[in-house]
Design an enzyme around this catalytic site. Structure first.
Site, PDB file in Angstrom:
ATOM      1  N   ASP A  36       0.853  -1.179   0.000  1.00  0.00           N
ATOM      2  CA  ASP A  36       0.000   0.000   0.000  1.00  0.00           C
ATOM      3  C   ASP A  36       0.900   1.243   0.000  1.00  0.00           C
ATOM      4  OD1 ASP A  36      -2.373   1.606   0.453  1.00  0.00           O
ATOM      5  OD2 ASP A  36      -1.742   1.732   2.545  1.00  0.00           O
ATOM      6  N   ASP A  57      -0.417   5.071   0.874  1.00  0.00           N
ATOM      7  CA  ASP A  57      -0.746   6.080   1.876  1.00  0.00           C
ATOM      8  C   ASP A  57      -0.664   5.515   3.286  1.00  0.00           C
ATOM      9  OD1 ASP A  57      -1.314   7.426  -0.436  1.00  0.00           O
ATOM     10  OD2 ASP A  57      -3.323   8.045   0.130  1.00  0.00           O
ATOM     11  N   GLU A  89      -1.999  10.677   3.930  1.00  0.00           N
ATOM     12  CA  GLU A  89      -3.074  10.243   3.051  1.00  0.00           C
ATOM     13  C   GLU A  89      -3.191  11.310   1.963  1.00  0.00           C
ATOM     14  OE1 GLU A  89      -5.101   7.458   3.121  1.00  0.00           O
ATOM     15  OE2 GLU A  89      -3.824   6.674   4.718  1.00  0.00           O
ATOM     16  N   ARG A 118     -15.304  11.293  -1.971  1.00  0.00           N
ATOM     17  CA  ARG A 118     -14.212  12.220  -1.710  1.00  0.00           C
ATOM     18  C   ARG A 118     -13.698  12.866  -2.986  1.00  0.00           C
ATOM     19  NH1 ARG A 118     -10.254   8.388   1.408  1.00  0.00           N
ATOM     20  NH2 ARG A 118     -11.430   6.862   0.204  1.00  0.00           N
ATOM     21  N   GLY A 147      -5.102   2.431  -3.381  1.00  0.00           N
ATOM     22  CA  GLY A 147      -6.428   2.971  -3.632  1.00  0.00           C
ATOM     23  C   GLY A 147      -6.375   4.461  -3.881  1.00  0.00           C
ATOM     24  N   LYS A 151      -5.542  -7.674  -3.859  1.00  0.00           N
ATOM     25  CA  LYS A 151      -5.288  -9.111  -3.727  1.00  0.00           C
ATOM     26  C   LYS A 151      -5.018  -9.746  -5.083  1.00  0.00           C
ATOM     27  CE  LYS A 151      -7.347 -13.474  -2.176  1.00  0.00           C
ATOM     28  NZ  LYS A 151      -8.521 -14.108  -1.522  1.00  0.00           N
ATOM     29  N   ASP A 171      -1.946  -0.796   5.949  1.00  0.00           N
ATOM     30  CA  ASP A 171      -2.365  -0.275   7.250  1.00  0.00           C
ATOM     31  C   ASP A 171      -3.863  -0.217   7.463  1.00  0.00           C
ATOM     32  OD1 ASP A 171      -3.015   3.151   7.101  1.00  0.00           O
ATOM     33  OD2 ASP A 171      -2.453   1.994   5.341  1.00  0.00           O
ATOM     34  N   ASN A 199      -8.769  -1.776   3.621  1.00  0.00           N
ATOM     35  CA  ASN A 199      -8.656  -2.068   2.201  1.00  0.00           C
ATOM     36  C   ASN A 199      -7.464  -2.965   1.873  1.00  0.00           C
ATOM     37  OD1 ASN A 199      -9.641  -1.608  -0.488  1.00  0.00           O
ATOM     38  ND2 ASN A 199      -7.942  -0.199  -0.841  1.00  0.00           N
TER      39      ASN A 199
END
Length: 298
Positions: A85, A87, A94, A130, A175, A220, A245, A248
């Site tokens: 990941d 962020d 983020e 968002r 993401g 995944k 973290d 997601n």
């Protein structure tokens, strides 16, 4: 067989090990040995001939406090695939929250981000909501945000470059957005990037995404595809490492050989078989058993 590796406060180590042993035995798990690794005096290795990873991990959490650890059913080996990941894992921020600050919406968007990371909101719906709030923001705000706000996590480049040195394939999957992920991946040394794309028209964000959403299932699937590519036609076992973290990240953490939850939300930490709660990303190397003299320092 269980192997646990732990980096923790070494004060009263013998007494802590005795307490852990007693608690493990209550759960039917024997402690066969406990000793510092020869090549890393910061890492304690505990072995048990029994199953019961949850019992062992619970005992470590209860009696060592904040720690960095990994619990597996074998002696950890070098991964051939590393997927992470971005962020709050490879970087300390983020990105969408920081970008929202340029639009005067950080508090509103950050609340949605936090709830999504905790697993309280559907990821795609939260993401689209968002992004929609950012409509009209100039595209150059991304460059400003990168330069002014975004910083790598301590040890991030050392982790990536050291794994590459040993022939590991490195993939950043987020993401978040390619606008951020591509330059961050180049800075840290990742070989491939998977992320979302912000739609832009006339130099401004439209409030939409361009293309499909990268969510937990895509993370995944990316991990499994990378493993399959390395395995080739022979289908050999390919040890893999994942770091993340938030909620997601859970499917890829669970699907990897070594899933490391990095200063993570509770659900992600529970799902992973490894955790970093106190140190930086170089502790992942210590838990894997990579001697510090072999690290590539970023």
């Amino acid at each position: 067989m269980l192997i646990a590796r732990l980096i923790a406060d070494a004060e009263n180590l013998s007494a802590k090990i005795d307490t852990v042993r007693a608690e493990m035995e209550k759960g039917g798990v024997r402690l066969a040995s406990a000793a510092m690794l020869d090549f890393c005096d910061k890492t304690l290795q505990i072995a048990s001939p029994d199953d019961g990873a949850d019992v062992l991990r619970g005992a470590l959490d209860a009696h060592f406090g904040a720690s960095d650890g990994l619990v597996t059913d074998h002696e950890p080996i070098l991964p051939k695939v590393f997927i992470s990941d971005m962020d709050s894992t490879m970087i300390g921020q983020e990105c969408i929250d920081e970008l929202a600050d340029f639009a005067g919406l950080k508090e509103r968007i950050a609340d949605i981000t936090e709830r999504a990371m905790q697993g309280e909101l559907d990821f795609e719906s939260a993401l689209r909501e968002r992004v929609g709030l950012l409509a009209g923001l100039r595209e150059t705000a991304v460059d400003d945000c990168l330069a002014e706000r975004i910083r790598p996590m301590p040890g991030a480049k050392t982790l990536v470059e050291t794994l590459k040195k040993f022939g590991c394939r490195t993939v950043l999957v987020t993401g978040g957005f390619h606008h951020f992920a591509d330059p961050i991946a180049a800075m840290l040394g990742f070989e491939h990037v998977v992320g979302n794309r912000l739609a832009v028209a006339d130099g401004k964000l439209t409030g939409e995404l361009a293309g499909p959403v990268v969510d937990s299932s895509v993370k995944k699937a990316t991990l499994l595809a990378e493993i399959a590519a390395v395995a080739g036609e022979g289908g050999d076992f390919v040890p893999s490492l994942a770091t993340g973290d938030g909620a997601n990240d859970i499917p890829m953490l669970e699907a990897s050989t070594y899933g490391i939850a990095y200063h993570a939300k509770p659900k992600a930490r529970l799902a992973a078989n490894g955790w970093i709660d106190r140190g930086d990303l170089t502790d992942v190397l210590r838990l894997l058993g990579i001697d510090e003299q072999d690290w590539v320092h970023g």
